[in-house]
Enzyme design. Structure first.
Site, PDB file in Angstrom:
ATOM      1  N   CYS A 196     -25.213 -13.547 -21.244  1.00  0.00           N
ATOM      2  CA  CYS A 196     -24.859 -14.864 -20.722  1.00  0.00           C
ATOM      3  C   CYS A 196     -25.666 -15.243 -19.484  1.00  0.00           C
ATOM      4  O   CYS A 196     -25.533 -16.343 -18.980  1.00  0.00           O
ATOM      5  CB  CYS A 196     -23.366 -14.936 -20.416  1.00  0.00           C
ATOM      6  SG  CYS A 196     -22.891 -14.054 -18.935  1.00  0.00           S
TER       7      CYS A 196
ATOM      8  N   CYS B  85     -26.895 -10.512 -16.640  1.00  0.00           N
ATOM      9  CA  CYS B  85     -26.319 -10.223 -17.957  1.00  0.00           C
ATOM     10  C   CYS B  85     -27.299 -10.669 -19.045  1.00  0.00           C
ATOM     11  O   CYS B  85     -27.800 -11.797 -19.019  1.00  0.00           O
ATOM     12  CB  CYS B  85     -24.984 -10.926 -18.120  1.00  0.00           C
ATOM     13  SG  CYS B  85     -24.293 -10.775 -19.767  1.00  0.00           S
TER      14      CYS B  85
ATOM     15  N   GLY C 206       0.793  -1.226   0.000  1.00  0.00           N
ATOM     16  CA  GLY C 206       0.000   0.000   0.000  1.00  0.00           C
ATOM     17  C   GLY C 206       0.821   1.271   0.000  1.00  0.00           C
ATOM     18  O   GLY C 206       0.288   2.350  -0.226  1.00  0.00           O
TER      19      GLY C 206
ATOM     20  N   CYS D 149     -22.059  -8.212 -19.274  1.00  0.00           N
ATOM     21  CA  CYS D 149     -20.853  -8.324 -18.455  1.00  0.00           C
ATOM     22  C   CYS D 149     -19.801  -7.360 -18.981  1.00  0.00           C
ATOM     23  O   CYS D 149     -19.598  -7.267 -20.192  1.00  0.00           O
ATOM     24  CB  CYS D 149     -20.275  -9.731 -18.547  1.00  0.00           C
ATOM     25  SG  CYS D 149     -21.312 -10.998 -17.847  1.00  0.00           S
TER      26      CYS D 149
ATOM     27  N   CYS E 207     -17.853 -13.405 -20.170  1.00  0.00           N
ATOM     28  CA  CYS E 207     -19.146 -13.517 -20.842  1.00  0.00           C
ATOM     29  C   CYS E 207     -19.055 -14.520 -22.008  1.00  0.00           C
ATOM     30  O   CYS E 207     -19.900 -15.391 -22.162  1.00  0.00           O
ATOM     31  CB  CYS E 207     -19.564 -12.138 -21.342  1.00  0.00           C
ATOM     32  SG  CYS E 207     -21.319 -12.003 -21.721  1.00  0.00           S
TER      33      CYS E 207
END
Lengths: 293, 256
Positions: A240, A237, A29, A262, A268
């Site tokens: 899909c 979606c 970080g 997606c 997808c």
């Protein structure tokens, strides 16, 4: 191929970047300054991510590049071509096949493995930037762990919108120490950051590299009475039928029709190959059958 | 009674020029100390040395911590000093813009210190912020407005609320009424006097306005060219000035 050193950058530069990456991994970080080079693309197109990828790639690697989840958008295509040309590495669109994935603002839906590296393109690495313009001051705040200001931003959100409206670049705290900008990924992806793969972040213009080692603790900041929520469009979606993926909203016409698909194109496509079908895809194939018959 | 703040031999130089030299005083809990003097007399330098914004060349600033121990704030580590300055200390700037975040709402400005010391409950933070806005006479409906939409007097009051929300024990004020017109000044002073008495605050007020110290300060310190030339109870110093410069200062005030 012989016109370029492997992966465009010279060896000394890659060494310098690798040092920064190692330091970043040792202090999860923490933003490590590095001597960012001019790259043959404009700032904002992923010069940081490209340099990190260049320093990470080996000739045996398989590279995948995504831009907002998609493999076939300008940014993804040009960066993939860049490395195909300068490093001669194999490119793929399949998440599972890739060993290095450079991403602009998404984490693939498929779980990543320990032998994979995810490289993020970062526009503004400093999470405190819009609240505290002074770099000297923000560095001091990081070193002294003075992160109250980050919550002021979330407070403002709730005061203004009634909920934490920050939906991307949602600040996280890493290993209980550094507050980090996860790059502008949607907050839906935040919980995925505790993953098996190594995550590297490169900001070219701002000359910073930071990193998350595998299985690092990453906590999204929030309030006790307004807890963090990994939100997505409340829909499945249309291509899909997936209900657990991050969706793009696509406007279809000016009559108000829209569809949700997606954002991860590889996810997808592979689902559709496996026979899954969303509402609009099913309707379209039924219509197709009817005209054929 | 032990002093809350003990200042010993503070000197600050800018190169070969004197900022302030050999300043000594004690401040007791609940006491308000005024520092007056003309521009360039070193009063702001002194205040900045006390509040940790400047490092004095010599001397000690001993502050009574919550555990009762006296600690030198000049030599204490920076994290400790910054912790002090967002809990036990408050600093009211002359220009509200220096002390406020202008692009953050009034509520966020007041809440910042609470969040800086670990408050993480939005409802409570907001409630506290609204309570404090009320105490400095800012209407609750303005809680989501930015300070840029406030008048100068309101900005100054907001700055005071933002500073006092964590219940500090010592407040530094640098010309808190500077740049405000007289009627707004009067209201602000009234408010400050109320808050100081009500919360039992100790305060150090730097000003060139003798009316301000007459109203607020228990004790007075007169500075000239970086030196303290006279100290005493406020009324005593103002009504019976001993030093030539203090006499000049007092007689310079316009009588209307």
């Amino acid at each position: 191929m012989s016109d370029y050193n492997f992966a465009y950058l010279d060896e000394q530069t890659k060494r310098m970047i690798r040092r920064a990456i190692l330091k970043g991994l040792a202090i999860p970080g923490y933003q490590v300054p590095f001597a960012s080079r001019e790259m043959p693309m404009p700032y904002g197109w992923g010069t940081g991510g490209v340099q990190v990828s260049a320093a990470t790639l080996t000739p045996d690697d398989t590279l995948k590049v995504i831009d907002q989840g998609a493999d076939d958008t300008t940014n993804a295509v040009s960066i993939r071509k860049f490395f195909e040309k300068t490093a001669g590495v194999q490119a793929t669109e399949e998440t599972a096949q890739a060993s290095v994935i450079q991403t602009r603002h998404r984490i693939p839906e498929e779980d990543l493995r320990e032998d994979q590296i995810l490289v993020y393109q970062v526009p503004i690495p400093e999470p405190l930037r819009f609240l505290e313009p002074s770099e000297v001051e923000t560095r001091k705040m990081h070193s002294l762990e003075e992160y109250g200001l980050m919550h002021v931003k979330l407070y403002e959100d709730i005061a203004k919108h009634g909920a934490i409206a920050t939906s991307y670049a949602y600040p996280v705290k890493v290993e209980g120490r550094y507050v980090m900008d996860p790059s502008p990924i949607p907050k839906f992806d935040n919980p995925k950051m505790e993953m098996a793969a190594i995550q590297l972040f490169g900001a070219g213009r701002e000359q910073r590299i930071y990193a998350l080692p595998p299985y690092c603790q990453v906590v999204s900041l929030d309030f006790e009475d307004y807890p963090f929520e990994a939100s997505k469009a409340d829909h499945a979606c249309d291509m899909c039928g997936a209900t657990n993926s991050y969706l793009d909203e696509v406007i279809m016409d000016d009559a108000g029709n829209r569809m949700f698909v997606c954002s991860d194109t590889d996810f997808c496509t592979s689902r559709r190959k496996a026979g899954h079908m969303g509402a609009q895809a099913a309707a379209a194939s039924a219509a197709l059958k009817e005209t054929a018959a | 009674m032990t002093p809350l703040l003990k200042v010993e031999n503070i000197s600050k130089f800018y190169g070969r020029r004197i900022g302030c030299k050999d300043v000594n005083f004690d401040l007791y809990p609940g006491e308000v100390m005024g520092i007056v003097g003309e521009s360039g007399s070193g009063k702001s330098t002194l205040l900045n040395c006390l509040a940790g914004f400047l490092t004095p060349e010599t001397g000690e600033v001993l502050f009574e911590m919550r555990d009762g121990a006296m600690r030198d704030t000049v030599t204490m580590s920076e994290p400790e000093r910054r912790m002090l300055s967002r809990t036990d200390w408050a600093f009211v700037h002359q220009h509200a813009r220096d002390g406020l975040r202008m692009n953050v709402s009034a509520g966020g400005n007041v809440g910042e210190r609470l969040m800086a010391v670990g408050a993480r409950h939005y409802g409570n933070i907001r409630e506290e912020a609204i309570d404090w806005l009320g105490r400095v006479e800012i209407n609750e409906t303005r809680v989501d407005d930015r300070p840029t939409q406030f008048s100068g007097g309101m900005q100054q009051r907001l700055q005071i609320a933002r500073n006092l929300v964590t219940g500090p024990r010592l407040v530094f004020m640098d010309e808190p009424t500077g740049g405000l017109d007289v009627s707004v000044q009067a209201r602000l002073l009234d408010l400050l006097r109320g808050l100081v008495r009500e919360m039992g605050l100790s305060a150090i007020i730097v000003t060139h306005d003798l009316a301000v110290v007459r109203l607020l300060a228990d004790r007075l310190m007169v500075m000239k060219d970086g030196h303290v030339v006279e100290t005493g109870l406020t009324d005593q110093v103002l009504d019976d000035p001993q030093h030539a410069y203090t006499q000049l200062l007092v007689s310079s005030v316009l009588q209307v």
